[in-house]
Design a protein around this motif. Structure first.
Motif, short mmCIF file in Angstrom:
data_model
loop_
_atom_site.label_atom_id
_atom_site.label_comp_id
_atom_site.label_asym_id
_atom_site.label_seq_id
_atom_site.Cartn_x
_atom_site.Cartn_y
_atom_site.Cartn_z
N LYS A 1 40.26 43.09 36.31
CA LYS A 1 39.42 43.34 37.49
C LYS A 1 38.34 44.35 37.14
CE LYS A 1 37.92 43.69 41.67
NZ LYS A 1 37.17 42.57 42.31
N CYS B 1 45.10 43.44 44.39
CA CYS B 1 44.86 42.10 43.82
C CYS B 1 45.99 41.15 44.21
CB CYS B 1 44.76 42.18 42.29
SG CYS B 1 43.16 42.75 41.70
N LEU C 1 45.17 39.72 47.34
CA LEU C 1 43.75 39.30 47.32
C LEU C 1 42.86 40.15 48.23
CD1 LEU C 1 44.11 35.41 47.16
CD2 LEU C 1 43.90 37.02 45.27
N GLU D 1 39.48 40.65 44.78
CA GLU D 1 39.49 39.38 44.08
C GLU D 1 39.54 39.64 42.58
OE1 GLU D 1 36.71 35.45 43.63
OE2 GLU D 1 36.17 36.94 45.14
N THR E 1 45.59 32.70 42.62
CA THR E 1 44.27 32.85 42.03
C THR E 1 43.56 31.51 41.91
OG1 THR E 1 45.56 33.06 40.01
CG2 THR E 1 44.43 35.02 40.79
N PRO F 1 43.68 32.57 51.16
CA PRO F 1 44.23 33.93 51.12
C PRO F 1 45.00 34.31 52.38
CG PRO F 1 41.82 33.95 51.21
CD PRO F 1 42.24 32.54 51.00
#
Ligand SMILES: Nc1ncnc2c1ncn2[C@@H]1O[C@H](COP(=O)(O)OP(=O)(O)OP(=O)(O)O)[C@@H](O)[C@H]1O
Ligand SMILES: [Mg+2]
Lengths: 217, 240
Positions: free
Chosen positions: B9, B46, B49, B52, B66, B72
């Protein structure tokens, strides 16, 4: 100054209060409804709608209200194919105009809501629309109530310009009485007093509502 | 239950998570520790979510969350989250806070939602506060309501991001106790915390993060007595 000569005309002028109030109330509600939609456009993710709402606000704030009023009234045959009534034109132009200001007030109010509120709602799986309606907007509206009240007061005062398209509001009636009696000062002062009292009442009502809100905190 | 593979990320240029790999089994209680800014919150966020992932794969239950097509909202209604600053809805009563998501997201009937809500409030010891507004509660009480609110969606996994860090010391215990009893019910939990005593007592496993990397994971006894990495060793010396 001689107020006695207008005493018989006072009821006639006073009846204008209802006309003014009607315009302000309906235009205020219209402006509020459109304002909410525009503010949602402004904070939303769709570029075209954002652009539209920003443009709308910019134009309505960047040109004189009396111009907007006259365009909507006198150009209505060209715009809508029919001559709309002065009363309708007044409501429409005031509603559209205040929507621009109200959308800015609401946008700021939404952005002032703690961003944790949004995250908490998202973390619970709440869809965007419901989150806005049930979580964010109620809190935003609470923040912006004083600013909304101010906008409403401004609207009440500014509504006097509908006189230029011949709506018989307080202002117009005072003017008619003045030309009737060949003496303008007294009826105009009387009209001024009515506006001032209306604004005082609105200010007081706003303070009262605010106080109630604070108590519920 | 949760499987994380090669999770990265970045925020702009800043790489916050670097190649995180982890697996959490059903019913496991995992505590995440590490210095400030090491990416613990981002890792947790994460997983439902709220952030992202830039790349990598996260599988929760049967779903690859993912994946491009994944919704979500569905994930979030199955993964509960508790925040450091509670984020209760201030304009709703305690009970309304707890029943809101079941009513509006799951479409549970009002009566049923209220029943479940009151049951959960009883579990966190706050039955008598059901009709109060959040601003009338202490920090510890607020956090217990927030836990009840998350549980009301009947999640399979609960994420906690420093649930006691914003609390006065005397209120930490009441919240940790609720979390302990939740752990005993077999809930899968992932907890970011600085409460080392709690980690030692309740965790099945400790994950140590530093500079965006998952540096070490071990059972709490061996982690706290003899961490295998230099960085964990230094960190523990500072906080213990
Ligand atoms: N939304 C964001 N935008 C930009 N940078 C961010 C954002 N969120 C976090 N960061 C950065 O990512 C890094 C990791 O942050 P994170 O909050 O995950 O750390 P943390 O381990 O939870 O720290 P703490 O113990 O202080 O809560 C930090 O350098 C932080 O500044
Ligand atoms: Mg954090």
């Amino acid at each position: 100054m001689n107020f006695e000569q207008i005493v018989p005309s006072m009821p006639y002028i006073l009846q204008g209060i209802w006309v003014t109030l009607q315009i302000v109330l309906i235009a205020g509600l219209l402006g509020f409804a459109i304002g909410i939609i525009l503010s949602l456009f402004k904070i939303g993710r769709i570029p075209f709608l954002r652009w539209f709402a920003d443009g709308y606000t910019s134009i309505f704030r960047g040109t004189p209200l009396v111009l907007q009023l006259m365009i909507i009234y006198y150009a209505s045959p060209q715009l809508f194919g029919v001559q709309i009534e002065a009363y309708t034109a007044a409501i429409l132009s005031f509603g559209l105009n205040s929507a621009a200001y109200i959308s800015e007030i609401i946008r700021a109010g939404i952005q002032a809501v703690d961003k944790g509120q949004r995250e908490a709602a998202m973390a619970l799986g709440v869809p965007y629309n419901k989150m806005m309606k049930d979580v964010i907007l109620p809190q935003a509206l609470k923040n912006i109530l004083p600013a909304l009240m101010n906008e409403f007061i401004t609207l009440t005062k500014e509504s006097a310009i509908v006189t230029v398209i011949g709506v018989t509001d307080i202002m117009r009636r005072a003017y008619i009485v003045g030309s009737d009696k060949f003496s303008f000062l007294e009826p105009l002062l009387f009209a001024g007093m009515i506006y001032y009292l209306m604004v005082l009442v609105l200010t007081f009502a706003g303070k009262w509502v605010e106080g109630r809100m604070r108590k519920s905190d | 239950m949760i499987k994380v593979e090669g999770l990265y990320k970045s925020f702009g240029q800043l790489e916050v998570l670097k190649d995180i790999n982890a697996e959490i089994k059903e019913g496991e209680v995992v505590v995440v520790i590490g210095p400030s800014g090491s990416g613990k919150s981002t890792f947790l966020r994460c997983l439902n979510l709220l952030e992202e992932p830039t790349s990598g794969k996260i599988v929760i239950g049967q779903d690859e969350v993912t994946g491009k097509k994944f919704n979500p909202q569905k994930l979030r209604s199955e993964v509960g989250m508790v925040f450091q600053h509670f984020h209760l809805f201030p304009h709703m009563t305690v009970l309304e806070n707890v029943t809101y998501a079941p009513l509006k997201v799951k479409g549970v009937q009002k009566q049923e939602a209220d029943r479940l809500g009151r049951e959960l409030l009883a579990k966190v010891g706050l039955s008598e506060k059901a009709d109060e507004y959040p601003n009338r509660l202490s920090g510890g009480q607020k956090q217990r309501v927030a836990i009840a609110r998350a549980l009301a969606m009947q999640p399979n996994v609960m994420l906690f991001d420093e649930p006691t860090s914003a609390l006065d010391p005397e209120m930490v215990k009441e919240v940790l106790d609720v979390m302990k009893s939740l752990a005993k019910t077999g809930m899968t939990m992932m907890i970011v915390t600085h409460e080392m005593g709690f980690a030692r007592e309740v965790a099945d496993r400790v994950i140590f993060m530093d500079e965006g990397m998952l540096v070490e994971q071990a059972d709490p006894t061996s982690f706290f007595s003899s961490p295998s990495s230099e960085r964990a060793h230094n960190f523990l010396q500072k906080v213990l």
